[in-house]
Enzyme design. Structure first.
Site, PDB file in Angstrom:
ATOM      1  N   ARG A   1      -9.340   1.238   8.688  1.00 33.99           N
ATOM      2  CA  ARG A   1      -8.891  -0.113   9.016  1.00 33.99           C
ATOM      3  C   ARG A   1      -9.978  -0.902   9.735  1.00 33.99           C
ATOM      4  O   ARG A   1      -9.741  -2.013  10.195  1.00 33.99           O
ATOM      5  CB  ARG A   1      -7.680   0.003   9.939  1.00 33.99           C
ATOM      6  CG  ARG A   1      -6.420  -0.618   9.367  1.00 33.99           C
ATOM      7  CD  ARG A   1      -5.358  -0.420  10.402  1.00 33.99           C
ATOM      8  NE  ARG A   1      -4.157  -1.146  10.147  1.00 33.99           N
ATOM      9  CZ  ARG A   1      -3.070  -0.629   9.585  1.00 33.99           C
ATOM     10  NH1 ARG A   1      -3.060   0.594   9.135  1.00 33.99           N
ATOM     11  NH2 ARG A   1      -1.993  -1.367   9.472  1.00 33.99           N
TER      12      ARG A   1
ATOM     13  N   ARG B   1      11.094  -2.466  11.540  1.00 35.49           N
ATOM     14  CA  ARG B   1      10.061  -2.008  12.467  1.00 35.49           C
ATOM     15  C   ARG B   1       9.777  -3.093  13.506  1.00 35.49           C
ATOM     16  O   ARG B   1       9.777  -4.279  13.181  1.00 35.49           O
ATOM     17  CB  ARG B   1       8.768  -1.686  11.703  1.00 35.49           C
ATOM     18  CG  ARG B   1       8.765  -0.319  11.094  1.00 35.49           C
ATOM     19  CD  ARG B   1       7.655  -0.107  10.113  1.00 35.49           C
ATOM     20  NE  ARG B   1       6.350  -0.633  10.539  1.00 35.49           N
ATOM     21  CZ  ARG B   1       5.228  -0.509   9.818  1.00 35.49           C
ATOM     22  NH1 ARG B   1       5.261   0.121   8.651  1.00 35.49           N
ATOM     23  NH2 ARG B   1       4.099  -1.000  10.248  1.00 35.49           N
TER      24      ARG B   1
ATOM     25  N   ARG C   1      11.261  -6.824   5.219  1.00 37.91           N
ATOM     26  CA  ARG C   1      11.113  -5.389   4.993  1.00 37.91           C
ATOM     27  C   ARG C   1      12.038  -4.573   5.898  1.00 37.91           C
ATOM     28  O   ARG C   1      12.196  -4.874   7.064  1.00 37.91           O
ATOM     29  CB  ARG C   1       9.655  -4.990   5.270  1.00 37.91           C
ATOM     30  CG  ARG C   1       9.381  -3.531   4.989  1.00 37.91           C
ATOM     31  CD  ARG C   1       7.936  -3.303   4.763  1.00 37.91           C
ATOM     32  NE  ARG C   1       7.192  -3.180   6.006  1.00 37.91           N
ATOM     33  CZ  ARG C   1       5.893  -2.853   6.039  1.00 37.91           C
ATOM     34  NH1 ARG C   1       5.219  -2.668   4.928  1.00 37.91           N
ATOM     35  NH2 ARG C   1       5.276  -2.752   7.194  1.00 37.91           N
TER      36      ARG C   1
ATOM     37  N   ARG D   1      -0.822  -8.971  13.636  1.00 37.15           N
ATOM     38  CA  ARG D   1      -1.332  -7.954  12.701  1.00 37.15           C
ATOM     39  C   ARG D   1      -2.224  -8.600  11.646  1.00 37.15           C
ATOM     40  O   ARG D   1      -3.235  -8.027  11.242  1.00 37.15           O
ATOM     41  CB  ARG D   1      -0.168  -7.237  12.024  1.00 37.15           C
ATOM     42  CG  ARG D   1       0.563  -6.304  12.957  1.00 37.15           C
ATOM     43  CD  ARG D   1       1.885  -5.881  12.383  1.00 37.15           C
ATOM     44  NE  ARG D   1       1.748  -4.922  11.293  1.00 37.15           N
ATOM     45  CZ  ARG D   1       2.708  -4.663  10.423  1.00 37.15           C
ATOM     46  NH1 ARG D   1       3.863  -5.303  10.483  1.00 37.15           N
ATOM     47  NH2 ARG D   1       2.507  -3.776   9.472  1.00 37.15           N
TER      48      ARG D   1
ATOM     49  N   LYS E   1       0.832  -1.207   0.000  1.00 37.42           N
ATOM     50  CA  LYS E   1       0.000   0.000   0.000  1.00 37.42           C
ATOM     51  C   LYS E   1       0.873   1.266   0.000  1.00 37.42           C
ATOM     52  O   LYS E   1       0.608   2.194  -0.749  1.00 37.42           O
ATOM     53  CB  LYS E   1      -0.924   0.040   1.231  1.00 37.42           C
ATOM     54  CG  LYS E   1      -1.902  -1.132   1.301  1.00 37.42           C
ATOM     55  CD  LYS E   1      -2.893  -0.970   2.429  1.00 37.42           C
ATOM     56  CE  LYS E   1      -2.290  -1.045   3.828  1.00 37.42           C
ATOM     57  NZ  LYS E   1      -1.710  -2.364   4.183  1.00 37.42           N
TER      58      LYS E   1
HETATM   59  P1  AMP Z   1       0.940   0.601   9.213  1.00 39.05           P
HETATM   60  O1  AMP Z   1       2.164   1.419   9.050  1.00 39.05           O
HETATM   61  O2  AMP Z   1      -0.218   1.096   8.376  1.00 39.05           O
HETATM   62  O3  AMP Z   1       1.166  -0.874   9.060  1.00 39.05           O
HETATM   63  O4  AMP Z   1       0.452   0.812  10.729  1.00 39.05           O
HETATM   64  C1  AMP Z   1       1.259   0.417  11.817  1.00 39.05           C
HETATM   65  C2  AMP Z   1       0.412   0.341  13.077  1.00 39.05           C
HETATM   66  O5  AMP Z   1      -0.139   1.629  13.377  1.00 39.05           O
HETATM   67  C3  AMP Z   1      -0.791  -0.578  12.994  1.00 39.05           C
HETATM   68  O6  AMP Z   1      -0.462  -1.941  13.238  1.00 39.05           O
HETATM   69  C4  AMP Z   1      -1.681   0.008  14.091  1.00 39.05           C
HETATM   70  O7  AMP Z   1      -1.217  -0.332  15.375  1.00 39.05           O
HETATM   71  C5  AMP Z   1      -1.454   1.508  13.904  1.00 39.05           C
HETATM   72  N1  AMP Z   1      -2.397   2.091  12.916  1.00 39.05           N
HETATM   73  C6  AMP Z   1      -2.110   2.650  11.701  1.00 39.05           C
HETATM   74  N2  AMP Z   1      -3.213   3.054  11.085  1.00 39.05           N
HETATM   75  C7  AMP Z   1      -4.253   2.751  11.893  1.00 39.05           C
HETATM   76  C8  AMP Z   1      -5.657   2.887  11.819  1.00 39.05           C
HETATM   77  N3  AMP Z   1      -6.244   3.429  10.742  1.00 39.05           N
HETATM   78  N4  AMP Z   1      -6.405   2.431  12.853  1.00 39.05           N
HETATM   79  C9  AMP Z   1      -5.850   1.896  13.949  1.00 39.05           C
HETATM   80  N5  AMP Z   1      -4.530   1.719  14.091  1.00 39.05           N
HETATM   81  C10 AMP Z   1      -3.724   2.129  13.083  1.00 39.05           C
END
Ligand code: AMP
Length: 219
Positions: free
Chosen positions: A93, A163, A130, A174, A18
């Site tokens: 999400r 990360r 990653r 996740r 994404k």
């Molecule tokens: P990402 O970088 O999109 O994989 O997000 C990393 C982490 O941030 C996720 O596993 C959640 O803990 C938190 N996070 C990011 N976006 C959201 C969202 N829209 N709703 C809830 N938690 C989020």
């Protein structure tokens, strides 16, 4: 595409690409790429109250509460650079977030959700490999898309790191959260006639061609 006024949401499991596709779309369409994960990681780095609370959830692969996330997105898309549209990556999400976003839409063109379809065993592999730049957030894959110099970002020279939530145990958590909370959004947007489904396997350039073709077909 005929008009640059776009209002896009990228869907797909963690590791589906994404962020990469949103970055390419940003260049193509000239509208901001909004990654809620990046916004939260910036808060964590700054040590803000939100960052401290969010970190505990993020490190376990859990979601930050919906009302907090809708508030973050409300504030971000009110900024002047979002007037012509924006690309959301990592939001919504959950169903409550999708409903919250519908209420924030204002006079933007109708939302289009692009779903990147990648088998779960492949995303597990991709996430484990990653590495992310601490500076500009560019992502690399140790075998498919390695940096020229190990540990150093090609784009900005920043330090590459793994990360916390890209480590093995957290990846599984996740993916469970994705299946339970986020996958139902495919049906939500399909029902609204707003879903573009794209095969997310292959190189970033190949996937991007499919994304553009999918969006063109709707225009
Ligand atoms: P990402 O970088 O999109 O994989 O997000 C990393 C982490 O941030 C996720 O596993 C959640 O803990 C938190 N996070 C990011 N976006 C959201 C969202 N829209 N709703 C809830 N938690 C989020």
């Amino acid at each position: 595409m005929g008009s640059n006024r776009s209002h896009l949401v990228l869907l797909g499991p963690p590791g589906a690409g994404k962020g990469t596709q949103a970055g390419l779309l940003r260049k193509e369409l000239g509208i901001p790429h909004i990654s809620t994960g990046d916004i939260l990681r910036d808060e964590v780095q700054r040590g803000s109250e939100l960052g401290i609370k969010a970190k505990q959830l993020m490190d376990r692969g859990q979601l930050v509460p919906d009302d907090v996330m809708v508030g973050i997105v409300r504030e971000r898309i009110a900024a002047p650079d979002c007037k012509e549209g924006f690309i959301l990556d990592g939001f919504p999400r959950s169903l409550p977030q999708a409903v919250g976003l519908e209420k924030l839409d204002g006079d933007l063109p109708p939302l289009v959700a692009v779903s990147l379809d990648v088998p779960l065993d492949e995303v597990v592999h991709r996430l484990g490999q990653r590495r992310t730049c601490r500076g500009c957030k560019t992502m690399y894959h140790l075998t498919l898309n390695p940096p020229e110099t190990e540990g150093v970002c090609d784009r900005c020279g920043g330090d590459l790191y793994q990360r916390e939530d890209d480590k093995k145990d957290v990846i599984q958590a996740r993916l469970k959260v994705y299946q339970r909370e986020t996958e139902p959004l495919l049906g939500f947007y399909r029902e609204r006639g707003a879903l573009v489904e794209v095969d997310g396997t292959g190189s970033a350039a190949e996937v991007f061609r499919r994304v553009l073709a999918g969006l063109e077909a709707r225009a």
